[in-house]
Scaffold this motif. Sequence first.
Motif, mmCIF file in Angstrom:
data_model
loop_
_atom_site.group_PDB
_atom_site.id
_atom_site.type_symbol
_atom_site.label_atom_id
_atom_site.label_comp_id
_atom_site.label_asym_id
_atom_site.label_seq_id
_atom_site.Cartn_x
_atom_site.Cartn_y
_atom_site.Cartn_z
ATOM 1 N N THR A 24 -10.129 -21.765 40.452
ATOM 2 C CA THR A 24 -9.887 -21.660 39.188
ATOM 3 C C THR A 24 -11.593 -20.682 38.811
ATOM 4 O OG1 THR A 24 -9.289 -24.074 39.720
ATOM 5 C CG2 THR A 24 -10.155 -23.196 37.366
ATOM 6 N N THR A 25 -12.210 -20.689 39.332
ATOM 7 C CA THR A 25 -13.678 -20.004 38.808
ATOM 8 C C THR A 25 -13.359 -18.674 38.644
ATOM 9 O OG1 THR A 25 -15.052 -21.982 39.864
ATOM 10 C CG2 THR A 25 -16.257 -19.356 38.795
ATOM 11 N N ALA A 26 -12.483 -17.853 40.376
ATOM 12 C CA ALA A 26 -12.040 -16.655 40.767
ATOM 13 C C ALA A 26 -11.501 -16.845 39.710
ATOM 14 C CB ALA A 26 -11.796 -16.866 42.090
ATOM 15 N N ILE A 27 -10.297 -17.542 39.053
ATOM 16 C CA ILE A 27 -9.469 -16.229 38.202
ATOM 17 C C ILE A 27 -10.158 -16.702 36.902
ATOM 18 C CG2 ILE A 27 -7.018 -17.353 37.052
ATOM 19 C CD1 ILE A 27 -6.047 -18.128 39.991
ATOM 20 N N ASP A 28 -10.897 -17.390 36.115
ATOM 21 C CA ASP A 28 -11.736 -16.678 35.231
ATOM 22 C C ASP A 28 -12.544 -15.740 35.433
ATOM 23 O OD1 ASP A 28 -10.367 -19.551 33.873
ATOM 24 O OD2 ASP A 28 -11.936 -20.873 34.055
ATOM 25 N N ARG A 29 -13.860 -16.487 35.792
ATOM 26 C CA ARG A 29 -14.159 -15.006 36.634
ATOM 27 C C ARG A 29 -14.407 -13.845 36.416
ATOM 28 N NH1 ARG A 29 -19.041 -16.306 33.287
ATOM 29 N NH2 ARG A 29 -18.716 -18.645 32.501
ATOM 30 N N LEU A 30 -13.293 -13.332 37.595
ATOM 31 C CA LEU A 30 -13.109 -12.190 38.555
ATOM 32 C C LEU A 30 -11.965 -11.351 37.747
ATOM 33 C CD1 LEU A 30 -14.426 -13.141 41.628
ATOM 34 C CD2 LEU A 30 -15.719 -12.767 40.271
ATOM 35 N N ALA A 31 -10.575 -11.371 38.357
ATOM 36 C CA ALA A 31 -9.666 -11.103 38.368
ATOM 37 C C ALA A 31 -8.470 -12.433 38.406
ATOM 38 C CB ALA A 31 -10.281 -10.245 38.957
ATOM 39 N N SER A 32 -7.778 -11.767 37.335
ATOM 40 C CA SER A 32 -6.091 -12.273 37.955
ATOM 41 C C SER A 32 -4.657 -11.214 37.667
ATOM 42 C CB SER A 32 -6.222 -13.590 36.931
ATOM 43 O OG SER A 32 -5.988 -13.175 35.447
#
Lengths: 174, 159
Positions: A24-32
């Motif tokens: 979740t953090t990666a999707i919210d902060r880095l990339a999706s």
Amino acid sequence: MAQQAWRKIRMLVSGIIVGVSVLTTAIDRLASVTLVTGRSMQPSLNPEGGSNCDVVLLNKWSVRNYEVQRGDVVTVMSPKNPQDEIIKRVIGLEGDLIRTLGYKNRLVRVPDGHFWLEGDHHGSSMDSNSYGPVSVGLLQSRASHIIWPPNRLQRIAASLPPNRGPLDDEEEEG
Amino acid sequence: MFRSVLGKTLGFVGYTVTYGCFAHCAFEYIGEFVLCSGPSMEPTIVNHDIVFSERMSPRLCKIQKGDIIIAKSPSNPNINICKRVIGLEGDKVCTSSPSDLLKAHTYVPNGHVWLEGDNLKNSTDSRIYGPIPYALIRGRICLKLWPLHSFGSLSERPT
């Protein structure tokens, strides 16, 4: 025996919790990644229309301080519907003077904390020409690459369409 | 020796990342503590009060009229504002200040909300910058934590 099974279950549950939160953090902060629907960004995205939708990579890390350039393709939450995310091109930043296409005023000075967004396909795009400058706080991400279909794999370059973009202040007086 | 140091470092980094992600999820999906400043919500919230704002209602579109919310300022995304929701989309709201004799009204457009501070004389709100997009709302304030003598849920708008 029962103790061992119990320990396995606990490890599995904690692993799932850690995995979900990291993801979740990666999707919210880095990339999706997201599927682009609609014709508003033709010909840059979805050039064929119909059911051939492009999949784009959204870079969220690069907009964490709300820094965008003119010409970037960005996604914002729609000002008309809080559930919708829309993808448009940045035409003008705060302070720019924009010649509008069918907005109520012919020239618009973009206010502080706002930008001017337009779809590349002027005929069929709901953009700043219908609802005015958009608040930068609605910015979600910058579309950086097209990743699907594979034959269209490419970086999305920041480029302003011909004859669009901010006017010089001299033009305003002329 | 070298291997054990490396292992410890990696373990430490792993723990840091994991707890960072936990913190992100908690702040982003459950709620966060906010230190309020400024006079615009007096007397409901005064300067330096600490409140708890929960994040689920805006995500589920459960914001109602009368809720106190935290939103990103429409003119500067790095600043948060704390105001009360006066009107939802389609509502008719009064845009003039209370002392004006002539009342001006407007309708809140789709996907927007109308915000006003409780301190009508000293508040920069929708009467100045107009309705703001719903998606700028970050959280709904549900609990006041500090000062202790006014601990609890927040009162209705003073009349």
